[in-house]
Enzyme design. Sequence first.
Site, PDB file in Angstrom:
ATOM      1  N   PRO A   2       0.836  -1.214   0.000  1.00  0.00           N
ATOM      2  CA  PRO A   2       0.000   0.000   0.000  1.00  0.00           C
ATOM      3  C   PRO A   2       0.862   1.253   0.000  1.00  0.00           C
ATOM      4  O   PRO A   2       1.942   1.260   0.568  1.00  0.00           O
ATOM      5  CB  PRO A   2      -0.789  -0.110   1.296  1.00  0.00           C
ATOM      6  CG  PRO A   2      -0.002  -1.010   2.170  1.00  0.00           C
ATOM      7  CD  PRO A   2       0.741  -1.934   1.270  1.00  0.00           C
ATOM      8  N   GLU A   3       0.375   2.310  -0.636  1.00  0.00           N
ATOM      9  CA  GLU A   3       1.073   3.583  -0.539  1.00  0.00           C
ATOM     10  C   GLU A   3       0.580   4.291   0.725  1.00  0.00           C
ATOM     11  O   GLU A   3      -0.359   3.840   1.388  1.00  0.00           O
ATOM     12  CB  GLU A   3       0.845   4.398  -1.816  1.00  0.00           C
ATOM     13  CG  GLU A   3       1.330   3.613  -3.044  1.00  0.00           C
ATOM     14  CD  GLU A   3       1.778   4.456  -4.242  1.00  0.00           C
ATOM     15  OE1 GLU A   3       1.940   5.671  -4.096  1.00  0.00           O
ATOM     16  OE2 GLU A   3       1.987   3.860  -5.309  1.00  0.00           O
ATOM     17  N   LYS A  52       4.603   4.552   5.379  1.00  0.00           N
ATOM     18  CA  LYS A  52       3.937   3.251   5.289  1.00  0.00           C
ATOM     19  C   LYS A  52       3.873   2.532   6.630  1.00  0.00           C
ATOM     20  O   LYS A  52       3.521   1.358   6.702  1.00  0.00           O
ATOM     21  CB  LYS A  52       4.657   2.398   4.246  1.00  0.00           C
ATOM     22  CG  LYS A  52       4.588   3.057   2.865  1.00  0.00           C
ATOM     23  CD  LYS A  52       5.377   2.315   1.824  1.00  0.00           C
ATOM     24  CE  LYS A  52       5.268   3.065   0.488  1.00  0.00           C
ATOM     25  NZ  LYS A  52       6.026   2.423  -0.588  1.00  0.00           N
ATOM     26  N   ARG A 255      12.193  -1.552  -9.740  1.00  0.00           N
ATOM     27  CA  ARG A 255      10.755  -1.255  -9.776  1.00  0.00           C
ATOM     28  C   ARG A 255      10.416  -0.662 -11.143  1.00  0.00           C
ATOM     29  O   ARG A 255      11.224   0.054 -11.731  1.00  0.00           O
ATOM     30  CB  ARG A 255      10.380  -0.240  -8.681  1.00  0.00           C
ATOM     31  CG  ARG A 255      10.601  -0.721  -7.249  1.00  0.00           C
ATOM     32  CD  ARG A 255       9.697  -1.878  -6.856  1.00  0.00           C
ATOM     33  NE  ARG A 255       8.281  -1.572  -6.945  1.00  0.00           N
ATOM     34  CZ  ARG A 255       7.576  -0.985  -5.985  1.00  0.00           C
ATOM     35  NH1 ARG A 255       8.145  -0.638  -4.855  1.00  0.00           N
ATOM     36  NH2 ARG A 255       6.275  -0.748  -6.158  1.00  0.00           N
TER      37      ARG A 255
END
Length: 275
Positions: A2-3, A52, A255
């Site tokens: 999750p961001e 986070k 990424r």
Amino acid sequence: MPEGHTVHRTANHFNEVFGGKVLEVISPQGRFSAGAAQIDGLKLIEAWAVGKQMFLNFENDLTLRIHLGIYGKWNFAKFKEVVPEPVGQVRVRFIVGNQFADLRGPTACDLITTQEALVLAKQLGPDPLNPDSDSSQESRFVQKITTSKRAIGLLLMDQSVVAGIGNVYRAELLFRARLDPYALGSMFPESVIRGIWHDAETLMKVGVATGIMITRDELLDALPAKVDRYFVYKREGLPCRVCGTEVSIALMASRKLYWCTKCQTPPATAAKIET
Ligand SMILES: [Zn+2]
């Protein structure tokens, strides 16, 4: 993973449902039994988040630090008479009244002192979702970026530079500012980086309010559930919404990075680096 906006939403939900109340805390899976015993039957003072990571402060000056990582998941539910049996590997279950929250598979679930939590939080980068009155977080962000010889696309993913931004917001913020992800932080004037910070604040607040990441201004009011919400994220090979050039994809620090090579340019006189 999750961001940051998702983690802040969870903290808000915790404050609404569990804040100021005495909680029953158990570890059905058993891996957190010793920790659960230290906060079971105590009042949750406050839930808060930086990037986070989420922190739950209890009345005995202990704080539970939670980082979901890639596999962690929350499940919130209500029940009528008897709380349902845990399903799967529930690390921690919180119960109050007729509501419970189950935490599964977090990367971190540690009980530390509230003092230690504050020290740890200070080591994380500034978080656009944690407002401050003196703009010190914005200044830290600007300073970290404009003094760095690393690519801005890498810097925005570094949780010590800015906490809470993930792959979606990274790609979209850089597109919205028309910045080349490979240009070095130190190449940018302060005003441009301040602009990124304010844009991150705006977009991530929408994320907290709605639970959806929307980065195209024309969609902000409609909040459509299923529509292509992004400029470049996961749009490789499709025409750029602004110039029609095919959106590019590359790996940056393992990424996926999405950007438009025509719209997103380095600052004048910039030299590109290889990553
Ligand atoms: Zn373009």
